[in-house]
Motif scaffolding. Structure first.
Motif, PDB file in Angstrom:
ATOM      1  N   UNK A  31       0.810  -1.221   0.000  1.00 25.16           N
ATOM      2  CA  UNK A  31       0.000   0.000   0.000  1.00 25.16           C
ATOM      3  C   UNK A  31       0.840   1.268   0.000  1.00 25.16           C
ATOM      4  N   UNK A  32       2.096   1.173   0.389  1.00 21.70           N
ATOM      5  CA  UNK A  32       2.958   2.356   0.413  1.00 21.70           C
ATOM      6  C   UNK A  32       4.006   2.344  -0.700  1.00 21.70           C
ATOM      7  N   UNK A  33       4.008   1.303  -1.514  1.00 26.25           N
ATOM      8  CA  UNK A  33       5.009   1.173  -2.574  1.00 26.25           C
ATOM      9  C   UNK A  33       4.756   2.177  -3.701  1.00 26.25           C
ATOM     10  N   UNK A  38       3.363  -3.597  -7.518  1.00 27.94           N
ATOM     11  CA  UNK A  38       3.302  -3.959  -6.103  1.00 27.94           C
ATOM     12  C   UNK A  38       1.893  -3.687  -5.573  1.00 27.94           C
ATOM     13  N   UNK A  39       1.325  -2.566  -5.953  1.00 29.53           N
ATOM     14  CA  UNK A  39      -0.050  -2.257  -5.574  1.00 29.53           C
ATOM     15  C   UNK A  39      -0.989  -3.306  -6.172  1.00 29.53           C
ATOM     16  N   UNK A  40      -0.748  -3.679  -7.416  1.00 35.10           N
ATOM     17  CA  UNK A  40      -1.543  -4.718  -8.061  1.00 35.10           C
ATOM     18  C   UNK A  40      -1.471  -6.031  -7.270  1.00 35.10           C
ATOM     19  N   UNK A  41      -0.280  -6.388  -6.810  1.00 31.86           N
ATOM     20  CA  UNK A  41      -0.124  -7.613  -6.010  1.00 31.86           C
ATOM     21  C   UNK A  41      -0.938  -7.520  -4.725  1.00 31.86           C
ATOM     22  N   UNK A  42      -0.950  -6.351  -4.104  1.00 28.88           N
ATOM     23  CA  UNK A  42      -1.763  -6.168  -2.902  1.00 28.88           C
ATOM     24  C   UNK A  42      -3.243  -6.340  -3.186  1.00 28.88           C
ATOM     25  N   UNK A  43      -3.695  -5.831  -4.324  1.00 29.38           N
ATOM     26  CA  UNK A  43      -5.093  -5.978  -4.721  1.00 29.38           C
ATOM     27  C   UNK A  43      -5.422  -7.453  -4.942  1.00 29.38           C
TER      28      UNK A  43
END
Length: 96
Positions: A31-33, A38-43
């Motif tokens: 979320x802070x990347x 990386x955000x996509x991976x978090x999603x």
């Protein structure tokens, strides 16, 4: 747990972890990347959590969804958000 993650690490943790608490640090990192993938991976990890645990971390979900607009690749990230949202709906996952 590492303090840095690659996108594949976050998805793997989401697929293999024993509970939602194990996703907290990787999702915070995502979320802070300043990396759209990386955000996509978090999603994607949020979607896995919805499937596996019938729950998802609501605050981190909101943060990750908002972050896609920080990147020129926002339209490429949108399908991941829609798929994760569908997982939340389909599996009736509860926000925690």
């Amino acid at each position: 747990m590492p303090t840095r993650y690659a996108p594949a690490d976050i998805v793997k943790i989401a697929m293999d972890c024993e509970d939602l608490d194990a996703l907290a640090a990787p999702l915070e990192f995502a979320s802070t990347a300043n990396d759209p993938w990386m955000v996509n991976a978090g999603i994607l990890a949020i979607g896995h959590a919805a499937r596996r645990f019938k729950a998802y971390p609501a605050a981190l979900k909101d943060t990750l969804w908002a972050r896609i607009h920080d990147f020129p690749q926002a339209e490429q990230l949108r399908p991941a958000c829609l798929a994760a949202q569908e997982d939340i709906r389909h599996f009736q996952a509860k926000p925690v």
